[in-house]
Design a protein around this motif. Structure first.
Motif, PDB file in Angstrom:
ATOM      1  N   UNK A   1       7.933  40.382   6.419  1.00  9.29           N
ATOM      2  CA  UNK A   1       9.235  40.388   5.758  1.00  9.29           C
ATOM      3  C   UNK A   1      10.131  41.419   6.432  1.00  9.29           C
ATOM      4  N   UNK A   2      11.423  41.110   6.470  1.00  6.14           N
ATOM      5  CA  UNK A   2      12.398  42.067   6.988  1.00  6.14           C
ATOM      6  C   UNK A   2      12.803  43.001   5.859  1.00  6.14           C
ATOM      7  N   UNK A   3      12.532  44.285   6.026  1.00  8.08           N
ATOM      8  CA  UNK A   3      12.950  45.274   5.044  1.00  8.08           C
ATOM      9  C   UNK A   3      14.416  45.653   5.273  1.00  8.08           C
ATOM     10  N   UNK A   4      14.875  45.506   6.515  1.00 16.77           N
ATOM     11  CA  UNK A   4      16.290  45.688   6.857  1.00 16.77           C
ATOM     12  C   UNK A   4      16.686  44.498   7.724  1.00 16.77           C
ATOM     13  N   UNK A   5      17.267  43.458   7.132  1.00 15.30           N
ATOM     14  CA  UNK A   5      17.676  42.297   7.930  1.00 15.30           C
ATOM     15  C   UNK A   5      18.981  42.570   8.679  1.00 15.30           C
ATOM     16  N   UNK A   6      19.305  41.697   9.618  1.00 12.56           N
ATOM     17  CA  UNK A   6      20.576  41.783  10.345  1.00 12.56           C
ATOM     18  C   UNK A   6      21.720  41.482   9.383  1.00 12.56           C
ATOM     19  N   UNK A   7      22.908  42.030   9.652  1.00 12.07           N
ATOM     20  CA  UNK A   7      24.065  41.663   8.819  1.00 12.07           C
ATOM     21  C   UNK A   7      24.475  40.218   9.127  1.00 12.07           C
ATOM     22  N   UNK A   8      25.309  39.635   8.313  1.00 15.53           N
ATOM     23  CA  UNK A   8      25.755  38.255   8.536  1.00 15.53           C
ATOM     24  C   UNK A   8      26.509  38.124   9.851  1.00 15.53           C
ATOM     25  N   UNK A   9      27.271  39.157  10.215  1.00 19.65           N
ATOM     26  CA  UNK A   9      28.007  39.141  11.481  1.00 19.65           C
ATOM     27  C   UNK A   9      28.104  40.558  12.027  1.00 19.65           C
ATOM     28  N   UNK A  10      28.322  40.639  13.339  1.00 16.25           N
ATOM     29  CA  UNK A  10      28.463  41.945  13.997  1.00 16.25           C
ATOM     30  C   UNK A  10      29.395  41.791  15.187  1.00 16.25           C
ATOM     31  N   UNK A  11      30.279  42.752  15.371  1.00 19.14           N
ATOM     32  CA  UNK A  11      31.285  42.700  16.426  1.00 19.14           C
ATOM     33  C   UNK A  11      30.715  43.138  17.776  1.00 19.14           C
ATOM     34  N   UNK A  12      31.327  42.624  18.828  1.00 18.96           N
ATOM     35  CA  UNK A  12      30.977  43.009  20.196  1.00 18.96           C
ATOM     36  C   UNK A  12      30.927  44.537  20.303  1.00 18.96           C
ATOM     37  N   UNK A  13      29.908  45.032  20.971  1.00 13.74           N
ATOM     38  CA  UNK A  13      29.706  46.447  21.267  1.00 13.74           C
ATOM     39  C   UNK A  13      29.317  47.286  20.045  1.00 13.74           C
ATOM     40  N   UNK A  14      29.055  46.648  18.902  1.00 17.18           N
ATOM     41  CA  UNK A  14      28.605  47.395  17.727  1.00 17.18           C
ATOM     42  C   UNK A  14      27.076  47.427  17.699  1.00 17.18           C
ATOM     43  N   UNK A  15      26.526  48.244  16.824  1.00 12.70           N
ATOM     44  CA  UNK A  15      25.073  48.328  16.649  1.00 12.70           C
ATOM     45  C   UNK A  15      24.723  48.179  15.175  1.00 12.70           C
ATOM     46  N   UNK A  16      23.501  47.751  14.918  1.00 12.80           N
ATOM     47  CA  UNK A  16      22.994  47.682  13.554  1.00 12.80           C
ATOM     48  C   UNK A  16      21.480  47.798  13.588  1.00 12.80           C
ATOM     49  N   UNK A  17      20.874  48.303  12.495  1.00 10.69           N
ATOM     50  CA  UNK A  17      19.408  48.441  12.446  1.00 10.69           C
ATOM     51  C   UNK A  17      18.743  47.173  11.911  1.00 10.69           C
ATOM     52  N   UNK A  18      17.520  46.934  12.356  1.00 12.61           N
ATOM     53  CA  UNK A  18      16.641  45.915  11.764  1.00 12.61           C
ATOM     54  C   UNK A  18      15.270  46.556  11.573  1.00 12.61           C
ATOM     55  N   UNK A  19      14.527  46.075  10.565  1.00 17.81           N
ATOM     56  CA  UNK A  19      13.185  46.609  10.313  1.00 17.81           C
ATOM     57  C   UNK A  19      12.351  45.541   9.616  1.00 17.81           C
TER      58      UNK A  19
ATOM     59  N   UNK B   1      -5.393  36.636  10.112  1.00 15.70           N
ATOM     60  CA  UNK B   1      -4.846  35.610  11.003  1.00 15.70           C
ATOM     61  C   UNK B   1      -3.426  36.021  11.389  1.00 15.70           C
ATOM     62  N   UNK B   2      -2.909  35.412  12.435  1.00 17.32           N
ATOM     63  CA  UNK B   2      -1.537  35.691  12.857  1.00 17.32           C
ATOM     64  C   UNK B   2      -0.572  35.293  11.746  1.00 17.32           C
ATOM     65  N   UNK B   3       0.455  36.084  11.579  1.00 13.26           N
ATOM     66  CA  UNK B   3       1.476  35.790  10.573  1.00 13.26           C
ATOM     67  C   UNK B   3       2.482  34.808  11.151  1.00 13.26           C
ATOM     68  N   UNK B   4       3.091  34.006  10.302  1.00  7.31           N
ATOM     69  CA  UNK B   4       4.167  33.110  10.721  1.00  7.31           C
ATOM     70  C   UNK B   4       5.356  33.955  11.168  1.00  7.31           C
ATOM     71  N   UNK B   5       5.960  33.571  12.302  1.00  2.04           N
ATOM     72  CA  UNK B   5       7.109  34.303  12.810  1.00  2.04           C
ATOM     73  C   UNK B   5       8.247  34.270  11.797  1.00  2.04           C
ATOM     74  N   UNK B   6       8.932  35.388  11.667  1.00  5.22           N
ATOM     75  CA  UNK B   6      10.128  35.476  10.834  1.00  5.22           C
ATOM     76  C   UNK B   6      11.306  35.831  11.734  1.00  5.22           C
ATOM     77  N   UNK B   7      12.511  35.484  11.312  1.00  8.76           N
ATOM     78  CA  UNK B   7      13.693  35.722  12.132  1.00  8.76           C
ATOM     79  C   UNK B   7      14.855  36.161  11.247  1.00  8.76           C
ATOM     80  N   UNK B   8      15.652  37.070  11.773  1.00 10.47           N
ATOM     81  CA  UNK B   8      16.900  37.471  11.136  1.00 10.47           C
ATOM     82  C   UNK B   8      17.986  37.363  12.192  1.00 10.47           C
ATOM     83  N   UNK B   9      19.210  37.029  11.786  1.00 11.17           N
ATOM     84  CA  UNK B   9      20.249  36.818  12.787  1.00 11.17           C
ATOM     85  C   UNK B   9      21.615  37.263  12.297  1.00 11.17           C
ATOM     86  N   UNK B  10      22.481  37.556  13.278  1.00  8.13           N
ATOM     87  CA  UNK B  10      23.871  37.947  13.023  1.00  8.13           C
ATOM     88  C   UNK B  10      24.765  37.118  13.929  1.00  8.13           C
TER      89      UNK B  10
END
Length: 168
Positions: free
Chosen positions: A28-46, A105-114
């Motif tokens: 599970x993502x404890x810190x998912x990506x934001x819905x959107x992010x501007x060019x040259x900005x940064x954000x955390x994921x966890x 066993x291996x966990x199913x891949x999870x994905x977060x996106x902006x």
């Protein structure tokens, strides 16, 4: 085995077996990506796994031109990293994987996106001469902005003047 005693005879030996199986786990993502992010900005994921095994974070193969992932770190079973947006268009997808081990066993891949968005320009200041006497010239200037394109100047149709480069 039960050997018996002065009142009971020995019991018949019995055997049983059980098949050991690997346990399942989820990510599970404890810190998912934001819905959107501007060019040259940064954000955390966890992200973390229910097994407590370390999760691997990577930029999805279809997003390598949109964003980059900083060096991940692990603390308290949570893997975290900083994402940098490298484009103002497209989707930045971050994949989380956990391959398993001898117990899980291996966990199913999870994905977060902006969704990538264009960055806002810094303020562009344009100045021109307050007035120019017929037969003389003045200079237009600009300062600021954050784009890489050239600033061009032009005169309106009803101004009675012409512009060449920065000369009015």
């Amino acid at each position: 085995n039960q050997a018996g005693n002065s009142d009971y005879s020995a019991a018949t030996q019995l055997q049983t077996s059980a098949t050991a199986t690997l346990a399942s786990q989820t990510i599970s993502f404890t810190t998912p990506a934001p819905a959107s992010a501007a060019y040259n900005s940064t954000f955390p994921v966890a992200a973390q796994s229910t097994s407590g095994l370390t999760v691997t974070l990577t930029v999805d193969v279809l997003s390598t031109s949109v964003c980059a992932l900083g060096t991940p770190s692990v603390s308290g079973g949570v893997t975290s990293a900083t994402v940098t947006m490298q484009s103002g268009t497209g989707i930045c997808a971050i994949d989380a994987n956990q391959a398993g081990n001898g117990n899980y066993i291996a966990a199913a891949q999870q994905q977060t996106s902006a969704a990538a968005t264009l960055a806002n320009q810094a303020t562009l200041t344009v100045t021109g001469p307050a007035s120019v006497t017929y037969g003389t010239t003045g200079t237009a200037t600009s300062a600021g902005g954050s784009g890489t394109g050239a600033v061009t100047f032009s005169a309106g149709a009803s101004t009675g003047c012409t512009v060449s480069g920065t000369t009015v």
